[in-house]
Design a protein around this motif. Structure first.
Motif, PDB file in Angstrom:
ATOM      1  N   ARG A   1     -12.119   2.426   1.872  1.00  0.00           N
ATOM      2  CA  ARG A   1     -11.258   1.277   1.539  1.00  0.00           C
ATOM      3  C   ARG A   1     -10.183   1.666   0.526  1.00  0.00           C
ATOM      4  NH1 ARG A   1     -16.072  -1.596   1.412  1.00  0.00           N
ATOM      5  NH2 ARG A   1     -16.022  -1.733  -0.854  1.00  0.00           N
ATOM      6  N   GLU A   2     -10.546   2.473  -0.456  1.00  0.00           N
ATOM      7  CA  GLU A   2      -9.563   2.910  -1.448  1.00  0.00           C
ATOM      8  C   GLU A   2      -8.490   3.779  -0.808  1.00  0.00           C
ATOM      9  OE1 GLU A   2     -11.941   4.772  -4.483  1.00  0.00           O
ATOM     10  OE2 GLU A   2     -12.305   2.856  -5.521  1.00  0.00           O
ATOM     11  N   GLU A   3      -8.880   4.639   0.126  1.00  0.00           N
ATOM     12  CA  GLU A   3      -7.904   5.485   0.821  1.00  0.00           C
ATOM     13  C   GLU A   3      -6.988   4.634   1.696  1.00  0.00           C
ATOM     14  OE1 GLU A   3      -5.816   8.884   2.063  1.00  0.00           O
ATOM     15  OE2 GLU A   3      -7.016   8.408   0.297  1.00  0.00           O
ATOM     16  N   GLU A   4      -7.576   3.662   2.400  1.00  0.00           N
ATOM     17  CA  GLU A   4      -6.764   2.748   3.207  1.00  0.00           C
ATOM     18  C   GLU A   4      -5.801   1.966   2.325  1.00  0.00           C
ATOM     19  OE1 GLU A   4      -9.799   0.472   5.158  1.00  0.00           O
ATOM     20  OE2 GLU A   4     -10.016   1.910   6.808  1.00  0.00           O
ATOM     21  N   SER A   5      -6.285   1.533   1.174  1.00  0.00           N
ATOM     22  CA  SER A   5      -5.439   0.800   0.226  1.00  0.00           C
ATOM     23  C   SER A   5      -4.312   1.691  -0.283  1.00  0.00           C
ATOM     24  CB  SER A   5      -6.291   0.296  -0.935  1.00  0.00           C
ATOM     25  OG  SER A   5      -5.505  -0.369  -1.884  1.00  0.00           O
ATOM     26  N   ARG A   6      -4.639   2.951  -0.595  1.00  0.00           N
ATOM     27  CA  ARG A   6      -3.621   3.895  -1.061  1.00  0.00           C
ATOM     28  C   ARG A   6      -2.553   4.113   0.014  1.00  0.00           C
ATOM     29  NH1 ARG A   6      -2.053   9.018  -0.805  1.00  0.00           N
ATOM     30  NH2 ARG A   6      -3.576   9.583   0.769  1.00  0.00           N
ATOM     31  N   ILE A   7      -2.991   4.248   1.269  1.00  0.00           N
ATOM     32  CA  ILE A   7      -2.052   4.459   2.377  1.00  0.00           C
ATOM     33  C   ILE A   7      -1.173   3.217   2.574  1.00  0.00           C
ATOM     34  CG2 ILE A   7      -1.903   4.747   4.894  1.00  0.00           C
ATOM     35  CD1 ILE A   7      -4.374   6.631   4.609  1.00  0.00           C
ATOM     36  N   ARG A   8      -1.791   2.026   2.498  1.00  0.00           N
ATOM     37  CA  ARG A   8      -1.009   0.788   2.605  1.00  0.00           C
ATOM     38  C   ARG A   8       0.029   0.705   1.487  1.00  0.00           C
ATOM     39  NH1 ARG A   8      -5.906  -1.558   3.868  1.00  0.00           N
ATOM     40  NH2 ARG A   8      -6.167  -2.320   1.741  1.00  0.00           N
ATOM     41  N   ARG A   9      -0.373   1.092   0.287  1.00  0.00           N
ATOM     42  CA  ARG A   9       0.542   1.045  -0.859  1.00  0.00           C
ATOM     43  C   ARG A   9       1.698   2.023  -0.659  1.00  0.00           C
ATOM     44  NH1 ARG A   9       2.293  -2.313  -4.737  1.00  0.00           N
ATOM     45  NH2 ARG A   9       3.488  -1.042  -6.156  1.00  0.00           N
ATOM     46  N   LEU A  10       1.389   3.229  -0.175  1.00  0.00           N
ATOM     47  CA  LEU A  10       2.446   4.197   0.095  1.00  0.00           C
ATOM     48  C   LEU A  10       3.422   3.672   1.150  1.00  0.00           C
ATOM     49  CD1 LEU A  10       0.469   7.581   0.134  1.00  0.00           C
ATOM     50  CD2 LEU A  10       2.110   6.801  -1.595  1.00  0.00           C
ATOM     51  N   LYS A  11       2.865   3.066   2.195  1.00  0.00           N
ATOM     52  CA  LYS A  11       3.702   2.501   3.257  1.00  0.00           C
ATOM     53  C   LYS A  11       4.570   1.369   2.707  1.00  0.00           C
ATOM     54  CE  LYS A  11       3.426   0.430   7.850  1.00  0.00           C
ATOM     55  NZ  LYS A  11       2.545  -0.090   8.900  1.00  0.00           N
ATOM     56  N   TYR A  12       3.961   0.501   1.891  1.00  0.00           N
ATOM     57  CA  TYR A  12       4.707  -0.607   1.282  1.00  0.00           C
ATOM     58  C   TYR A  12       5.820  -0.063   0.374  1.00  0.00           C
ATOM     59  CZ  TYR A  12       5.842  -4.427  -1.866  1.00  0.00           C
ATOM     60  OH  TYR A  12       6.523  -5.350  -2.616  1.00  0.00           O
ATOM     61  N   ASP A  13       5.492   0.945  -0.445  1.00  0.00           N
ATOM     62  CA  ASP A  13       6.486   1.538  -1.340  1.00  0.00           C
ATOM     63  C   ASP A  13       7.639   2.147  -0.551  1.00  0.00           C
ATOM     64  OD1 ASP A  13       4.980   0.780  -3.527  1.00  0.00           O
ATOM     65  OD2 ASP A  13       4.167   2.786  -3.919  1.00  0.00           O
ATOM     66  N   GLU A  14       7.328   2.805   0.561  1.00  0.00           N
ATOM     67  CA  GLU A  14       8.371   3.409   1.400  1.00  0.00           C
ATOM     68  C   GLU A  14       9.247   2.323   2.031  1.00  0.00           C
ATOM     69  OE1 GLU A  14      10.651   6.338   3.383  1.00  0.00           O
ATOM     70  OE2 GLU A  14       9.430   6.311   1.562  1.00  0.00           O
ATOM     71  N   GLU A  15       8.625   1.265   2.533  1.00  0.00           N
ATOM     72  CA  GLU A  15       9.391   0.155   3.109  1.00  0.00           C
ATOM     73  C   GLU A  15      10.290  -0.484   2.055  1.00  0.00           C
ATOM     74  OE1 GLU A  15       6.346  -2.364   4.736  1.00  0.00           O
ATOM     75  OE2 GLU A  15       6.071  -1.112   6.512  1.00  0.00           O
TER      76      GLU A  15
END
Length: 173
Positions: A59-73
């Motif tokens: 879950r933490e890795e998925e959250s980190r990936i979502r955050r990276l995607k959000y930051d990139e967007e």
């Protein structure tokens, strides 16, 4: 032990039953001494703890990936907004220069008409000649294609001129 009360401070009363709780909310798991002692349930408890730890890690890795995607967007969106603002500023500059050029053309036509009128009337008024030369210099200063240096006026004065668009102190000819 029994929890008594619902505040931040609990009063624990011993009841002789050992209870082990893990997790929270819907993921909460509880083991207590009963038919099987806690010591006999250690393998299941450790397995559950390992599974929970792996799920938390996932879950933490998925959250980190979502955050990276959000930051990139967000970065792309901000970059697009900056490009849009620059594009708009450049177009406003283009529009302002076109309007200035149109005004310069009108001013040059006006000065030419004044000169033609003076020539038609055989007027050789030195004051009029000085005014015409002054006006041509100011038009060259205002012209976005010429941008002649002026000892008294600068770009800030052009901006002020564009804002006010009316000046009550002018010569009449």
């Amino acid at each position: 032990m029994i929890e008594i009360g619902y505040s931040d401070q609990y009063k624990y009363v011993p009841n002789g039953v050992f209870v082990l709780k893990t997790g929270n909310w819907s993921r909460e798991k509880e083991w207590r001494d009963g038919k099987l002692k806690i010591e006999e349930q250690l393998a299941k408890i450790l397995t559950k703890l390992e599974i929970d730890a792996q799920e938390i890690k996932i879950r933490e890795e998925e959250s980190r990936i979502r955050r990276l995607k959000y930051d990139e967007e967000l970065r792309i969106k901000q970059e697009l907004e900056q490009r849009k603002q620059l594009e708009l500023a450049n177009f406003k500059f283009l529009l302002a220069n076109a309007e200035r050029l149109d005004k310069v053309t009108k001013l040059r036509n006006y000065i030419k008409t004044v000169e033609d009128n003076a020539a038609a009337n055989n007027s050789n008024d030195p004051e009029l000649r000085n005014w015409i030369n002054w006006a041509k210099d100011k038009i060259d200063w205002y012209d976005p294609l010429v941008r002649k240096e002026d000892k008294l006026l600068n770009n800030k004065d052009i901006e002020e001129l564009e804002e006010k668009k009316a000046n009550t102190n002018y010569y009449r000819y």
